[in-house]
Enzyme design. Structure first.
Site, short mmCIF file in Angstrom:
data_model
loop_
_atom_site.label_atom_id
_atom_site.label_comp_id
_atom_site.label_asym_id
_atom_site.label_seq_id
_atom_site.Cartn_x
_atom_site.Cartn_y
_atom_site.Cartn_z
N GLY A 8 24.85 -2.74 -4.75
CA GLY A 8 24.51 -2.22 -6.08
C GLY A 8 25.76 -1.76 -6.80
N GLY A 11 26.05 -0.97 -10.60
CA GLY A 11 25.13 -0.01 -11.18
C GLY A 11 25.81 1.29 -11.59
N GLN A 12 24.98 2.27 -11.97
CA GLN A 12 25.53 3.52 -12.50
C GLN A 12 26.39 4.25 -11.47
OE1 GLN A 12 22.79 6.75 -13.25
NE2 GLN A 12 24.16 7.74 -14.71
N ASP A 34 26.92 -7.07 -5.38
CA ASP A 34 25.82 -6.89 -6.34
C ASP A 34 25.08 -8.21 -6.44
OD1 ASP A 34 25.37 -4.44 -8.57
OD2 ASP A 34 24.36 -6.32 -9.02
N ILE A 35 23.88 -8.14 -7.01
CA ILE A 35 23.09 -9.38 -7.16
C ILE A 35 23.62 -10.23 -8.30
CG2 ILE A 35 21.31 -8.39 -8.68
CD1 ILE A 35 19.26 -9.95 -6.83
N TYR A 143 8.55 3.83 -6.99
CA TYR A 143 9.93 4.22 -6.67
C TYR A 143 9.93 5.39 -5.69
CZ TYR A 143 14.64 6.13 -7.71
OH TYR A 143 15.92 6.62 -7.64
N LYS A 147 11.34 5.61 -1.87
CA LYS A 147 12.36 6.58 -1.47
C LYS A 147 11.85 7.42 -0.30
CE LYS A 147 15.82 5.61 -4.16
NZ LYS A 147 17.02 4.97 -3.59
C1 AKB Z 1 15.28 7.84 -12.18
O1 AKB Z 1 15.12 8.48 -13.23
O2 AKB Z 1 14.49 6.97 -11.81
C2 AKB Z 1 16.47 8.16 -11.33
C3 AKB Z 1 16.16 9.18 -10.28
C4 AKB Z 1 15.90 10.59 -10.66
O3 AKB Z 1 16.11 8.86 -9.13
N1 AKB Z 1 17.55 8.62 -12.14
#
Ligand code: AKB
Length: 321
Positions: A8, A11-12, A34-35, A143, A147
């Site tokens: 990644g 990314g940021q 990265d992809i 998400y 996680k």
């Molecule tokens: C998001 O907003 O999805 C991310 C996070 C808080 O993991 N920045």
């Protein structure tokens, strides 16, 4: 010499982390994966190694780890919260199977791994203020589910297979090198970028939405300290709570207006508001402070000053081409 792989990398976090690792270890020690290819120049000119691969492809990851004699992986490749809601199957696949591939490679090749978790592991029934390290973890987003599953995978690989994988639950991250994409806390970066360009901003969260945040130099400092820590000192093998300051959208707008009077912000909350409403307003990161000496250096004002300085420099740059 063992090399360091960053997935990644475009990314940021990756954009800033690759720069820091290059400075610390030398460009030849860093492999940026990265992809998609990096936007700027071709990899050879950057001095560090560049690989284009999908973290879901375990054989590609294994080939890269062998080819570059990798010893440490910063596994950042991930879809964020808003993207995860629009592409839940892809989010599960990239976030969970990508992590499992890296952990399996870590087990096979004795790699040390850093993997970022998120405040997204918390849910609507988690205490909202000063959220403790050990608490209710019922995330409402795909998400967050990836996680939380990832945290349990990390702990499992550590306990069962001795894999040295370390993790923090990042709050919203603010940075200027590369914009975030597909997250809920992205509004903070978007608002600062609009202010630096001198244009009004429409915020996709309500003005009173308060979330934990951190400036990128502190995020990199945290990663560095955690990866440097004595493994025996690490009492958390899921993921450490981490925060720098808490911030509402209106407070950020006010802080910007103190520097840029007249900066206009309107509010048009969208589906990201529902995500933000399930996350904590503030987080207790005492175990990170005790175990590996975590201490942020940027508060809200220092972050806004530094961001605006850097973003204005970029806005002032003569356009090339
Ligand atoms: C998001 O907003 O999805 C991310 C996070 C808080 O993991 N920045």
């Amino acid at each position: 010499m063992k090399r360091t792989l960053v997935t990644g990398a475009n990314g940021q976090i990756g954009s800033d982390l690759v720069g820091r690792l290059r400075r610390e270890q030398g460009p030849d020690a860093v492999v940026a994966l990265d992809i998609t290819p990096p936007a700027a120049v071709n990899g050879a000119d950057m001095g560090h190694h560049v690989e284009v691969a999908d973290v879901r492809d375990r054989s590609a990851i294994e080939r890269i780890i062998r080819a570059h004699d990798v010893g440490t992986v910063y596994h950042l490749a991930s879809l964020l919260s808003a993207s995860g809601e629009s592409q839940p199957d892809r989010a599960w696949d990239v976030n969970t199977n990508g992590l499992k591939n890296v952990l399996d490679e870590a087990r096979a090749h004795e790699l040390t791994v850093f993997w970022p978790s998120s405040i997204a592991v918390f849910g609507p029934d988690t205490p909202k203020r000063n959220t403790p390290q050990e608490t209710i973890l019922n995330p409402d987003t795909m998400y967050g589910v990836t996680k939380r599953s990832g945290e349990l995978l990390c702990r499992y690989y550590h306990r069962r297979h001795g894999v040295d994988v370390r993790s923090v639950r990042f709050p919203g991250l603010v940075s200027y090198a590369a914009p975030p994409g597909g997250g809920t806390t992205d509004y903070a970066v978007d608002m600062l970028r609009a202010a630096a360009r001198g244009v009004p901003y429409t915020c996709f969260l309500r003005p009173d939405t308060r979330l934990p945040m951190m400036y990128m130099p502190d995020a990199l400092q945290a990663v560095h300290r955690l990866m440097d820590a004595d493994p025996a000192a690490l009492s958390v093998r899921t993921s450490y709570n981490l925060t720098a300051f808490s911030l509402s959208a209106e407070e950020l707008a006010t802080a910007i207006r103190q520097r840029i009077p007249g900066f206009a912000v309107t509010y048009a909350p969208d589906t990201r508001q529902q995500i933000a409403d399930t996350w904590p307003a503030s987080v207790d990161d005492a175990p990170a402070r005790t175990d590996w000496g975590w201490a942020p250096t940027f508060d809200l004002d220092a972050m806004v000053d530094d961001m605006l300085d850097h973003l204005r420099e970029r806005t002032d740059e003569p356009k090339r081409g």
